[in-house]
Scaffold this motif. Structure first.
Motif, PDB file in Angstrom:
ATOM      1  N   SER A 165       0.831  -1.207   0.000  1.00 42.98           N
ATOM      2  CA  SER A 165       0.000   0.000   0.000  1.00 42.98           C
ATOM      3  C   SER A 165       0.866   1.257   0.000  1.00 42.98           C
ATOM      4  CB  SER A 165      -0.957  -0.004   1.195  1.00 42.98           C
ATOM      5  OG  SER A 165      -0.253   0.033   2.425  1.00 42.98           O
ATOM      6  N   HIS A 166       1.994   1.217   0.712  1.00 46.78           N
ATOM      7  CA  HIS A 166       2.901   2.363   0.723  1.00 46.78           C
ATOM      8  C   HIS A 166       3.592   2.528  -0.638  1.00 46.78           C
ATOM      9  CE1 HIS A 166       3.332   2.446   5.408  1.00 46.78           C
ATOM     10  NE2 HIS A 166       2.136   2.824   4.966  1.00 46.78           N
ATOM     11  N   GLU A 167       3.891   1.410  -1.283  1.00 45.69           N
ATOM     12  CA  GLU A 167       4.516   1.462  -2.600  1.00 45.69           C
ATOM     13  C   GLU A 167       3.585   2.153  -3.605  1.00 45.69           C
ATOM     14  OE1 GLU A 167       7.615  -1.697  -4.207  1.00 45.69           O
ATOM     15  OE2 GLU A 167       5.531  -2.408  -4.374  1.00 45.69           O
ATOM     16  N   LYS A 168       2.307   1.833  -3.528  1.00 42.29           N
ATOM     17  CA  LYS A 168       1.324   2.460  -4.421  1.00 42.29           C
ATOM     18  C   LYS A 168       1.233   3.964  -4.172  1.00 42.29           C
ATOM     19  CE  LYS A 168      -1.469  -1.707  -4.998  1.00 42.29           C
ATOM     20  NZ  LYS A 168      -2.730  -2.387  -4.618  1.00 42.29           N
ATOM     21  N   LEU A 169       1.328   4.349  -2.891  1.00 45.34           N
ATOM     22  CA  LEU A 169       1.301   5.772  -2.582  1.00 45.34           C
ATOM     23  C   LEU A 169       2.506   6.490  -3.184  1.00 45.34           C
ATOM     24  CD1 LEU A 169       0.138   6.158   1.149  1.00 45.34           C
ATOM     25  CD2 LEU A 169      -1.041   6.938  -0.906  1.00 45.34           C
ATOM     26  N   VAL A 170       3.683   5.895  -3.059  1.00 46.85           N
ATOM     27  CA  VAL A 170       4.888   6.530  -3.605  1.00 46.85           C
ATOM     28  C   VAL A 170       4.781   6.656  -5.124  1.00 46.85           C
ATOM     29  CG1 VAL A 170       7.384   6.317  -3.918  1.00 46.85           C
ATOM     30  CG2 VAL A 170       6.373   5.805  -1.703  1.00 46.85           C
ATOM     31  N   GLU A 171       4.279   5.629  -5.777  1.00 41.93           N
ATOM     32  CA  GLU A 171       4.087   5.695  -7.229  1.00 41.93           C
ATOM     33  C   GLU A 171       3.184   6.859  -7.611  1.00 41.93           C
ATOM     34  OE1 GLU A 171       2.572   1.890  -8.320  1.00 41.93           O
ATOM     35  OE2 GLU A 171       4.473   0.837  -7.975  1.00 41.93           O
ATOM     36  N   ALA A 172       2.135   7.052  -6.814  1.00 39.74           N
ATOM     37  CA  ALA A 172       1.209   8.161  -7.075  1.00 39.74           C
ATOM     38  C   ALA A 172       1.890   9.507  -6.852  1.00 39.74           C
ATOM     39  CB  ALA A 172      -0.011   8.036  -6.172  1.00 39.74           C
ATOM     40  N   PHE A 173       2.651   9.620  -5.765  1.00 41.01           N
ATOM     41  CA  PHE A 173       3.360  10.865  -5.473  1.00 41.01           C
ATOM     42  C   PHE A 173       4.318  11.246  -6.602  1.00 41.01           C
ATOM     43  CE2 PHE A 173       2.332  10.203  -0.883  1.00 41.01           C
ATOM     44  CZ  PHE A 173       1.840  11.463  -0.616  1.00 41.01           C
ATOM     45  N   ARG A 174       4.909  10.246  -7.230  1.00 44.15           N
ATOM     46  CA  ARG A 174       5.913  10.509  -8.256  1.00 44.15           C
ATOM     47  C   ARG A 174       5.311  10.832  -9.622  1.00 44.15           C
ATOM     48  NH1 ARG A 174      10.279   5.689  -7.435  1.00 44.15           N
ATOM     49  NH2 ARG A 174      11.751   7.112  -8.415  1.00 44.15           N
ATOM     50  N   SER A 175       4.009  10.560  -9.781  1.00 44.08           N
ATOM     51  CA  SER A 175       3.442  10.728 -11.123  1.00 44.08           C
ATOM     52  C   SER A 175       2.134  11.522 -11.187  1.00 44.08           C
ATOM     53  CB  SER A 175       3.189   9.348 -11.748  1.00 44.08           C
ATOM     54  OG  SER A 175       2.246   8.616 -10.975  1.00 44.08           O
ATOM     55  N   GLN A 176       1.507  11.761 -10.035  1.00 41.87           N
ATOM     56  CA  GLN A 176       0.200  12.400 -10.067  1.00 41.87           C
ATOM     57  C   GLN A 176       0.234  13.798  -9.439  1.00 41.87           C
ATOM     58  OE1 GLN A 176      -3.253   9.965  -9.256  1.00 41.87           O
ATOM     59  NE2 GLN A 176      -2.090   8.070  -9.537  1.00 41.87           N
ATOM     60  N   SER A 177      -0.883  14.489  -9.566  1.00 43.03           N
ATOM     61  CA  SER A 177      -0.976  15.866  -9.085  1.00 43.03           C
ATOM     62  C   SER A 177      -1.107  15.909  -7.566  1.00 43.03           C
ATOM     63  CB  SER A 177      -2.202  16.545  -9.698  1.00 43.03           C
ATOM     64  OG  SER A 177      -3.389  15.942  -9.210  1.00 43.03           O
ATOM     65  N   PRO A 178      -0.800  17.060  -6.950  1.00 41.84           N
ATOM     66  CA  PRO A 178      -0.973  17.201  -5.499  1.00 41.84           C
ATOM     67  C   PRO A 178      -2.397  16.881  -5.027  1.00 41.84           C
ATOM     68  CG  PRO A 178       0.389  18.975  -6.318  1.00 41.84           C
ATOM     69  CD  PRO A 178      -0.104  18.238  -7.522  1.00 41.84           C
ATOM     70  N   SER A 179      -3.400  17.329  -5.777  1.00 40.87           N
ATOM     71  CA  SER A 179      -4.779  17.060  -5.353  1.00 40.87           C
ATOM     72  C   SER A 179      -5.100  15.571  -5.415  1.00 40.87           C
ATOM     73  CB  SER A 179      -5.763  17.845  -6.224  1.00 40.87           C
ATOM     74  OG  SER A 179      -5.634  17.492  -7.588  1.00 40.87           O
ATOM     75  N   ALA A 180      -4.564  14.875  -6.426  1.00 39.26           N
ATOM     76  CA  ALA A 180      -4.773  13.431  -6.519  1.00 39.26           C
ATOM     77  C   ALA A 180      -4.091  12.709  -5.361  1.00 39.26           C
ATOM     78  CB  ALA A 180      -4.241  12.905  -7.846  1.00 39.26           C
ATOM     79  N   CYS A 181      -2.898  13.151  -4.994  1.00 36.50           N
ATOM     80  CA  CYS A 181      -2.162  12.540  -3.881  1.00 36.50           C
ATOM     81  C   CYS A 181      -2.862  12.792  -2.550  1.00 36.50           C
ATOM     82  CB  CYS A 181      -0.730  13.062  -3.846  1.00 36.50           C
ATOM     83  SG  CYS A 181       0.239  12.537  -5.278  1.00 36.50           S
TER      84      CYS A 181
END
Length: 219
Positions: A181-197
């Motif tokens: 679950s933490h890995e998925k969060l990091v992937e999102a942080f590296r590729s998605q917008s602040p609002s999405a994160c």
């Protein structure tokens, strides 16, 4: 007579030992923490033990009775709900703010995930889980948000440790679930917008909240 440095070291040792016992569930909620017995076990005077108990009281892990006896704090369902509300509020805001820093360098978060996958005990998983979220709080760059979050970290760790023990008792792989679950969060942080994160972090914590029914008082 011990030097102030020695006394400080003994207090830190007592804090570390008692904290770990509480988080790991060795000292159960509501159990008495007898100063004399603990001082004898540690081979120290009652002073560092007493100072350790005061420090753990400030962290929300210990409470004193009217007669001055120390007990492991027993968090109620109401306490859980209040901590959940604070966590989802603070961490969601921090996630939005942390995106630029994480996109520049996610090394610390990735090292934490790798360490989680190698954790040998559930206590280590609990500790690393909270450290992962504290890293995001730090990377938000907002000192006041971080200070507020750290003020409830002790209670969060006690709560999370208890939830993970119950969760693991249902034959679920808590270590791998936490790391994934933490890995998925990091992937999102590296590729998605602040609002999405911000949204994904909120969803992550809501999913954590949904573990509560595994506790007896929520059934």
């Amino acid at each position: 007579m011990k030097s102030s440095t020695s006394s400080s070291s003994l207090t830190e040792y007592a804090i570390s030992l008692l904290r770990r016992r509480i988080i790991d569930g060795q000292s159960e909620p509501g159990s008495l923490l007898a100063e004399v017995a603990m001082a004898r076990e540690l081979g120290v005077s009652r002073v560092p033990v007493r100072e350790a108990l005061f420090a753990l009281e400030r962290d929300g892990l210990v409470e004193f009775s009217e007669t001055g006896r120390a007990y492991v704090k027993d968090l109620s369902p109401k306490d859980f709900e209040e901590l959940y509300l604070l966590r989802v509020t603070l961490e969601s805001v921090a996630a939005r703010l942390a995106v630029p820093a994480i996109q520049r360098d996610a090394t610390a978060l990735l090292k934490n995930i790798a360490a989680t996958r190698k954790a040998k005990t559930l206590g280590e998983v609990t500790k690393l889980d909270l450290e992962f979220h504290e890293l995001i709080m730090e990377m938000s760059g907002n000192a006041r948000l971080l200070k507020l979050w750290r003020s409830i970290r002790g209670e969060l760790e006690m709560w999370l440790g208890r939830l993970q023990r119950q969760h693991q008792g249902q034959k679920l792989d808590t270590r791998e679930q936490t790391a994934s679950s933490h890995e998925k969060l990091v992937e999102a942080f590296r590729s998605q917008s602040p609002s999405a994160c911000e949204r994904l972090t909120r969803e992550h914590i809501i999913a954590w909240r949904e573990w509560l029914p595994v506790l007896p008082e929520y059934k």
